[in-house]
Design a protein around this motif. Structure first.
Motif, PDB file in Angstrom:
ATOM      1  N   HIS A 515     113.691   0.041  28.188  1.00 22.09           N
ATOM      2  CA  HIS A 515     113.449  -0.591  26.704  1.00 22.09           C
ATOM      3  C   HIS A 515     113.534  -2.059  26.969  1.00 22.09           C
ATOM      4  O   HIS A 515     112.817  -2.913  26.294  1.00 22.09           O
ATOM      5  N   GLU A 516     114.529  -2.484  28.004  1.00 24.27           N
ATOM      6  CA  GLU A 516     114.775  -3.859  28.048  1.00 24.27           C
ATOM      7  C   GLU A 516     113.546  -4.485  28.968  1.00 24.27           C
ATOM      8  O   GLU A 516     113.326  -5.642  28.256  1.00 24.27           O
ATOM      9  N   ILE A 519     111.020  -5.239  25.956  1.00 19.15           N
ATOM     10  CA  ILE A 519     111.506  -6.170  25.046  1.00 19.15           C
ATOM     11  C   ILE A 519     110.996  -7.556  25.706  1.00 19.15           C
ATOM     12  O   ILE A 519     110.579  -8.336  25.046  1.00 19.15           O
ATOM     13  N   THR A 523     109.082 -10.491  24.132  1.00 18.61           N
ATOM     14  CA  THR A 523     109.454 -11.544  24.150  1.00 18.61           C
ATOM     15  C   THR A 523     108.648 -12.659  24.483  1.00 18.61           C
ATOM     16  O   THR A 523     108.430 -13.806  23.907  1.00 18.61           O
ATOM     17  N   ARG A 566     108.341  -6.094  18.043  1.00 18.15           N
ATOM     18  CA  ARG A 566     109.509  -6.537  18.899  1.00 18.15           C
ATOM     19  C   ARG A 566     110.838  -6.358  18.429  1.00 18.15           C
ATOM     20  O   ARG A 566     111.656  -5.448  18.871  1.00 18.15           O
ATOM     21  N   TYR A 567     111.237  -6.799  16.888  1.00 25.51           N
ATOM     22  CA  TYR A 567     112.641  -6.541  16.436  1.00 25.51           C
ATOM     23  C   TYR A 567     112.712  -5.274  15.792  1.00 25.51           C
ATOM     24  O   TYR A 567     113.729  -4.659  16.011  1.00 25.51           O
ATOM     25  N   ILE A 570     113.985  -3.178  18.866  1.00 28.85           N
ATOM     26  CA  ILE A 570     115.324  -3.485  19.213  1.00 28.85           C
ATOM     27  C   ILE A 570     116.280  -2.885  18.100  1.00 28.85           C
ATOM     28  O   ILE A 570     117.422  -2.226  18.496  1.00 28.85           O
ATOM     29  N   GLN A 573     116.567   0.901  18.939  1.00 31.32           N
ATOM     30  CA  GLN A 573     117.592   0.960  20.180  1.00 31.32           C
ATOM     31  C   GLN A 573     119.033   0.996  19.818  1.00 31.32           C
ATOM     32  O   GLN A 573     119.683   1.733  19.928  1.00 31.32           O
ATOM     33  N   ARG A 574     119.420  -0.080  18.949  1.00 27.46           N
ATOM     34  CA  ARG A 574     120.742  -0.189  18.294  1.00 27.46           C
ATOM     35  C   ARG A 574     120.982   0.965  17.403  1.00 27.46           C
ATOM     36  O   ARG A 574     122.397   1.357  17.678  1.00 27.46           O
TER      37      ARG A 574
END
Length: 704
Positions: A515-516, A519, A523, A566-567, A570, A573-574
């Protein structure tokens, strides 16, 4: 052998293959075996890698909510005022649909007062939203748009005055924003509200035809009041747009009040049970107190105090746009359930394959299945944050003002990017069901019609994407000036560091499962595109800004799309990090990985243009996407089952839970359309054509 004759032989073989009796035809038509659908779906469910019940609990936020929803569906099925009384939903006339929808609302409000359990009350509204889009939209206009405007823009005294009547439907509200000539271009709206000092009233007026409020849900037949957005004129000076409560109809008689003219929009692509209408105001007088005055206000002495920031007038549109995620789940969950079950039941091909096993089939459906789970998780994240921000509107104006710009940027980008993708999924589902999806009796056509308005209603997606892009360019400028930016754009604080890496570092395709890592890639794309476009616009200067913006419009929309995805990833995942303790966390993570790859694949052209990816990187992304879709296909049926939508709600024989689709489909059509006798027009139009004399007939009958 002559090459031409080789080609001819090959063509003959192809034709022979098409004409030969295929295994599926032999089995069903000749040997009359039992249908394979029930066995196919049973096998799909037996091979699930997770428990459907566990996934349903995640979707509905707990076992108690699952039980409440099950009971709510049972209530609807048994209640003659909530369910279809007879016939088929798609055979209703517009008038019948309107009456049924209002009957359902009246009964639901009655039950709301009787049901003590808040979970069951909420579940009933949710179940009815799945059962009827028209019901859902009528309730949404009143409960969300009308009421939310009062909550965001009304003072505590105004809320005390109106809220009990609104909650109990003693007032039926609508939301008069869009106009015939201006849609949701709020700065261009023409309806005026002119303050009359002599009477301490506002005069609401539609000065032109194009000022007619248009597409206003509930105004066509039922709303007694509206919240109207108007240009506010005081002593000849325009103070911009503000919100006003305007009575429309007499609650006892239903007749329009003096100066108010409302009409019905008429037949639409779908949602016929929702009475969209138009409104014209002819010098309608309302008390000064009917101006919603939390932010802008007019004192009893006639002193106007403007809002501290014009953006506050748009605040009610933010939660409206966030509700796109919930509404999309309702439509997508039904459509994908139908398409996936049909794909598992329908067998076709040289080896009698389930069509869901074809690569082109599962790659068109599985991203959509993963996407509805992402919508479900992100929906919760968005509204947790919005509830916090909305509370600031009551308690901390400064905090509210700080949060609103990012909330507006996120809502605009999400509404545009995600709603566009939903329409793609819906069309994929229609094509995946072949000709059967063209029949209204299999629901998909109606669901597509229900959703069709979303990419333009509540703000055209292209315009909203530009609003998101403008926010990104502005946020980058703030960061370049040394200000700290927060929320969805916080990465722009580090734009210089981000841009130091002009090429991706990944060599191992397994990096794409991180995931990172994904992103970081997105980004970089956002930072790169934003800085390039900001430089172009800065070079154009104020005098040529509009021309430069228009010349780069498509790229600005692309920037907003990358930023939104992108968001979105995020927040997903959160959200699933909250579910790490559940047995289905692995499946939730797998779906997130597929959609991460989807986002990279969607924007491959950008990475290749900028040299961030090369051809091998692109191949890795494409292959991983295919592999992930194939892997998720094994759980396709259980994943749609987890949404627990009853057959009577789906209204689609080809999506039946038990898989025995063809008898159900034939029975539905046969019951709905009685076509055994000649139609009424036969003798008037068909018979004269069929029985017209042939040339020479008159000679055969000559008596001379």
């Amino acid at each position: 052998m002559d090459p031409n004759s080789t080609t001819a032989v090959a063509r003959l073989h192809a034709v022979q293959n098409h004409l030969s009796i295929q295994p599926c035809f032999q089995r069903h038509a000749i040997h009359n075996d039992k249908p394979t659908g029930p066995a196919d779906l049973a096998r799909e469910r037996a091979n699930a890698s997770f428990k459907v019940e566990d996934m349903t609990e995640v979707i509905l936020r707990g076992k108690e909510n699952v039980e409440a929803l099950s009971l709510a569906y049972q209530m609807i099925q048994r209640d003659p005022d909530l369910r279809m009384r007879e016939g088929h939903h798609y055979d209703l006339t517009r008038a019948e649909d309107r009456e049924q929808t209002m009957r359902q609302i009246a009964r639901t409000i009655e039950l709301k007062k009787q049901i003590k359990d808040p979970r069951l009350r909420q579940a009933l509204f949710m179940a009815m939203a799945f059962y009827s889009e028209s019901f859902s939209m009528r309730m949404y206009v009143h409960d969300m748009l009308f009421k939310q405007a009062l909550m965001l823009f009304g003072t505590s005294q105004q809320q005390d005055k109106w809220m009990d009547d609104i909650e109990n439907w003693r007032v039926i509200g609508c939301f008069a924003m869009t106009e015939l000539g201006h849609s949701s271009n709020l700065r261009g709206l023409e309806t005026t509200s002119t303050y009359d000092r002599a009477t301490n009233e506002f005069v609401i007026h539609s000065p032109t035809l194009t000022a007619t409020k248009w597409w206003i849900g509930m105004s066509g037949e039922t709303a007694t009041h509206t919240v109207a957005i108007c240009q506010t004129v005081v002593d000849g000076e325009n103070h911009g747009i503000n919100w006003f409560i305007v009575p429309l109809r007499d609650p006892k008689t239903g007749r329009l009040l003096p100066g108010v003219t409302c009409g019905d929009i008429g037949h639409k692509s779908s949602r016929q049970g929702l009475d969209n209408g138009w409104i014209q105001f002819t010098s309608v007088r309302i008390p000064r107190e009917n101006m919603l005055m939390k932010w802008a206000s007019m004192s009893p002495e006639g002193e106007f105090t403007p809002s501290p920031n014009p953006i506050l007038s748009y605040a009610t549109l933010i939660p409206e746009r966030f509700t796109i995620l919930g509404g999309s789940q309702v439509v997508l969950a039904q459509t994908l359930t139908i398409a996936v079950r049909y794909g598992a039941v329908r067998r076709q091909g040289n080896h009698d394959e389930q069509i869901l096993d074809y690569q082109t089939h599962y790659t068109s459906l599985m991203p959509g299945v993963a996407f509805i789970y992402m919508l479900n998780i992100v929906d919760r994240e968005l509204f947790d944050k919005w509830d916090e921000v909305a509370e600031y509107a009551q308690t901390d104006a400064g905090a509210f003002m700080r949060e609103i710009p990012d909330q507006h940027g996120v809502s605009a980008g999400f509404k545009g990017a995600l709603a566009w993708y939903v329409t793609d999924i819906l069309e994929s589902c229609r094509r995946a069901c072949g000709g059967h999806a063209y029949s209204s009796y299999n629901s998909i056509a109606g669901l597509i019609g229900d959703y069709g308005v979303v990419t333009t209603g509540g703000g055209d997606n292209v315009v909203l994407m530009q609003q998101c892009a403008r926010y990104l360019i502005t946020a980058l400028k703030w960061a370049q000036e040394g200000q700290e930016v927060v929320g969805s754009v916080s990465y722009l604080n580090d734009y210089k560091k981000i841009l130091l890496n002009s090429k991706t570092s990944f060599q191992d395709p397994r990096d794409l499962l991180s995931h990172e890592f994904v992103i970081d890639v997105l980004t970089w794309a956002c930072a790169k595109k934003a800085t390039d476009l900001a430089a172009i616009l800065a070079e154009a200067g104020k005098s040529n800004f509009d021309q430069a913006w228009n010349a780069n419009q498509t790229e600005l929309v692309r920037l907003a799309d990358v930023h939104a995805w992108r968001y979105f990833l995020i927040l997903y995942q959160r959200g699933i990090d909250r579910e790490k303790h559940t047995p289905v966390y692995g499946m939730l993570r797998k779906m997130g990985q597929l959609m991460s790859t989807f986002a990279l694949r969607k924007h491959l052209d950008l990475f290749l243009e900028e040299g961030y990816f090369d051809g091998n990187h692109a191949k890795h992304v494409r292959q991983l996407f295919l592999d992930q879709c194939k892997d998720l296909r094994q759980d396709a049926v259980p994943l749609v089952d987890a949404w627990v939508i009853p057959d009577y709600v789906l209204k689609a024989p080809i999506g039946k839970y038990d898989g025995n689709i063809y008898p159900a489909y034939f029975g539905t059509v046969n019951a709905a359309q009685k076509s055994f006798e000649p139609p009424a027009y036969w003798h008037k139009y068909a018979a004269p054509l069929l029985n017209a004399p042939r040339p020479g007939d008159e000679k055969k009958g000559c008596k001379c």
